[in-house]
Design a protein around this motif. Structure first.
Motif, PDB file in Angstrom:
ATOM      1  N   GLN A 112       0.854  -1.379  -0.073  1.00  0.00           N
ATOM      2  CA  GLN A 112      -0.054  -0.036   0.192  1.00  0.00           C
ATOM      3  C   GLN A 112       1.096   1.469   0.126  1.00  0.00           C
ATOM      4  O   GLN A 112       0.318   2.192  -0.602  1.00  0.00           O
ATOM      5  N   GLY A 113       1.879   1.281   0.705  1.00  0.00           N
ATOM      6  CA  GLY A 113       2.758   2.368   0.693  1.00  0.00           C
ATOM      7  C   GLY A 113       3.561   2.744  -0.955  1.00  0.00           C
ATOM      8  O   GLY A 113       3.636   3.726  -0.950  1.00  0.00           O
ATOM      9  N   ILE A 114       3.869   1.637  -1.189  1.00  0.00           N
ATOM     10  CA  ILE A 114       4.348   1.630  -2.406  1.00  0.00           C
ATOM     11  C   ILE A 114       3.356   2.306  -3.720  1.00  0.00           C
ATOM     12  O   ILE A 114       3.538   3.201  -4.319  1.00  0.00           O
ATOM     13  N   GLU A 115       2.038   2.008  -3.546  1.00  0.00           N
ATOM     14  CA  GLU A 115       1.069   2.497  -4.471  1.00  0.00           C
ATOM     15  C   GLU A 115       0.879   4.207  -3.868  1.00  0.00           C
ATOM     16  O   GLU A 115       0.716   4.784  -4.848  1.00  0.00           O
ATOM     17  N   ARG A 116       1.232   4.296  -2.547  1.00  0.00           N
ATOM     18  CA  ARG A 116       0.935   6.054  -2.346  1.00  0.00           C
ATOM     19  C   ARG A 116       2.047   6.578  -2.937  1.00  0.00           C
ATOM     20  O   ARG A 116       1.847   7.639  -3.451  1.00  0.00           O
ATOM     21  N   ILE A 117       3.264   5.910  -2.930  1.00  0.00           N
ATOM     22  CA  ILE A 117       4.444   6.513  -3.498  1.00  0.00           C
ATOM     23  C   ILE A 117       4.036   6.953  -5.002  1.00  0.00           C
ATOM     24  O   ILE A 117       4.455   8.064  -5.684  1.00  0.00           O
ATOM     25  N   ARG A 118       3.579   5.871  -5.732  1.00  0.00           N
ATOM     26  CA  ARG A 118       3.252   6.266  -7.277  1.00  0.00           C
ATOM     27  C   ARG A 118       2.281   7.101  -7.417  1.00  0.00           C
ATOM     28  O   ARG A 118       2.655   8.066  -8.295  1.00  0.00           O
ATOM     29  N   THR A 119       1.176   7.301  -6.489  1.00  0.00           N
ATOM     30  CA  THR A 119       0.355   8.439  -6.332  1.00  0.00           C
ATOM     31  C   THR A 119       1.303   9.699  -6.262  1.00  0.00           C
ATOM     32  O   THR A 119       0.654  10.771  -7.121  1.00  0.00           O
ATOM     33  N   GLU A 120       1.900   9.694  -5.330  1.00  0.00           N
ATOM     34  CA  GLU A 120       2.594  11.223  -5.018  1.00  0.00           C
ATOM     35  C   GLU A 120       3.451  11.615  -6.291  1.00  0.00           C
ATOM     36  O   GLU A 120       3.516  12.720  -6.626  1.00  0.00           O
ATOM     37  N   LEU A 121       4.265  10.510  -6.823  1.00  0.00           N
ATOM     38  CA  LEU A 121       5.202  10.872  -7.870  1.00  0.00           C
ATOM     39  C   LEU A 121       4.397  10.929  -9.383  1.00  0.00           C
ATOM     40  O   LEU A 121       5.185  11.063 -10.483  1.00  0.00           O
TER      41      LEU A 121
END
Length: 485
Positions: free
Chosen positions: A22-31
């Protein structure tokens, strides 16, 4: 800093693994990045994969092999080496040919320009091209006939490249070797001739690199290992490169040097550049070495000094990390008609071009197309010339995005793996101290594969073994922080 495989998130730690994903998905959203491609891009890639433009020249008789991480499927490079009968070598280097699948201006091409390069993080990645191409139809997978750019490089008995040519050809890899498998075969004497000769050339070229004054920082790589990538153990580790990785990299560098020489001679192309270090940074490195008691003879140039360091020693590891400041400012420069004023890559002490990873890096496809045209005595295609001016900026933007993505994923995994260990103490090495506040620095804790901030009540002792306590591991902010005990 020895390799370590200590921290584990096992298959029954499903909640932690889910949190990390889930954290990796948030990183992708941020970037604003995604592994998925728009439907029209996927559809165009499927059509291209089914109907590649295969070249007439057939070199499938050459027994190529690929040498990559075991899990890699996006195989850009395959190598075959033979002796030339005069003490030298003939290197055949097959590079995946994206132009056999991509048409300038088509959906796959436009999306590749938007992405710039593949982003890597944990057990997932954000690919440059749809995987139907990058991990299947265009990848140099074993026992598959593939379109390739076939570089033929003659190398003399000292390891110096003397002649280079590149043409389109059909090739076939005979084996997909992991670094571990290739190294083991070389070590136990069962390696095929190509592997043995990659070692010979690699060793000779490393010696030439040292004599030339090239710089390579000998730091272990911080990696995330997700075991089988299907819910197995997640762990962090510092991994020291195997010798085969250095030798194999020398074949790629040899090709990049040759490509650059072709383009510089013709005054058209795309170079990978790095400016000379700021003299103030060299002076700062001298002060760091002196403060740590690391001997730096007055007559020794900084490349030779860096090469003499042993990153397994705490004081040397701190100096190696400080040396990274000397290698800042890498980029690309495009040119057509005049050679750039500063064409060199300072760490390689030569002109250099990226041409060997087109499945993962946009710039390589264009630089290689220039070389194919030059070797054929033909004009560089208009679509290549039209794209060259914007490529340095596109690659710079994608490079920043890749760095941000990879660092954020590592920070996330560090925090996720250490949440349950807050309050524990570990042995570490202080590898950096903040200039504005000597009470803050960076510590490497090899036993758990972590490099993170550390605070002290007084000055943090650079280059020293220390005992630290884990004070914070926050998945939401992707923050890990230690304090000196």
């Amino acid at each position: 800093m020895p390799s370590s495989r200590v921290v584990h998130v096992r298959t029954d730690d499903s909640a932690v693994v889910a949190t990390l994903r889930q954290g990796i998905e948030r990183i992708r959203t941020e970037l604003e990045v995604t592994a998925e491609f728009p439907p029209e891009v996927e559809e165009a890639a499927v059509r291209a994969a089914a109907a590649p433009r295969l070249p007439d020249l057939d070199r499938t008789e050459l027994p190529f092999v690929t040498i990559d991480p075991a899990s890699s499927q996006d195989l850009d490079q395959a190598v075959h080496v033979e002796r030339d009968g005069q003490g030298g070598y003939v290197v055949h280097y097959a590079i995946a040919d994206l132009a056999a699948f991509i048409t300038p201006g088509d959906p796959v091409d436009l999306e590749a320009h938007r992405r710039g390069q593949t982003l890597y993080g944990a057990d997932s990645k954000v690919p440059l091209h749809p995987t139907v191409l990058s991990e299947d139809a265009a990848s140099l997978l074993p026992e598959q006939v593939r379109p390739a750019l076939l570089w033929t490089i003659r190398v003399d008995d000292t390891g110096e490249g003397t002649d280079i040519d590149v043409v389109r050809a059909r090739v076939r890899s005979t084996a997909k070797l992991s670094y571990t498998e290739a190294q083991a075969a070389i070590d136990d004497g069962t390696a095929v001739e190509t592997l043995q000769l990659v070692k010979e050339i690699g060793e000779k070229r490393l010696a030439r690199d040292a004599a030339r004054g090239g710089v390579s920082l000998p730091l272990p790589e911080q990696e995330i290992d997700t075991a089988d990538g299907q819910g197995g153990a997640w762990r962090l580790e510092f991994r020291t490169l195997l010798p085969i990785e250095d030798w194999n990299a020398q074949i790629s560098l040899l090709t990049g040097f040759g490509a650059a020489s072709l383009m510089v001679y013709a005054r058209v192309g795309l170079l990978r550049t790095l400016p000379l270090p700021d003299p103030r940074d060299v002076q700062r490195l001298h002060r760091t070495a002196r403060a740590l008691g690391v001997d730096w003879p007055a007559e020794m140039l900084y490349p030779d000094f860096i090469r003499s360091l042993d990153p397994g020693r705490p004081d040397h590891a701190a100096v190696v990390l400080a040396s990274a400041r000397l290698l800042r400012g890498s980029g690309y420069v495009a040119f057509d008609g005049e050679v750039p004023a500063e064409p060199q890559h300072a760490a390689l002490v030569s002109e250099y071009a990226h041409v060997t990873a087109p499945l993962r890096r946009l710039a390589d496809r264009y630089a290689a197309e220039v070389c194919v045209a030059l070797c054929a005595g033909e004009p560089v295609p208009a679509w290549v010339l039209a794209a060259l001016p914007a490529l340095p900026q596109e690659m710079q933007a994608s490079g920043r995005r890749a760095s941000s993505y990879e660092r954020a994923v590592v920070d996330l995994v560090e925090a996720g793996l250490l949440v349950a260990r807050v309050g524990e103490e570990f042995d570490g090495v202080v590898v950096a101290v903040e200039e504005k506040d000597e009470r803050r620095g960076k510590v490497v804790v090899s036993a758990i594969g972590v490099e993170a901030p550390v605070d002290g009540d007084g000055p943090v002792p650079l280059g020293k073994d220390v005992r630290v306590r884990l004070e914070q591991a926050d998945v939401e902010t992707r923050t890990v922080r230690f304090s000196l005990v």
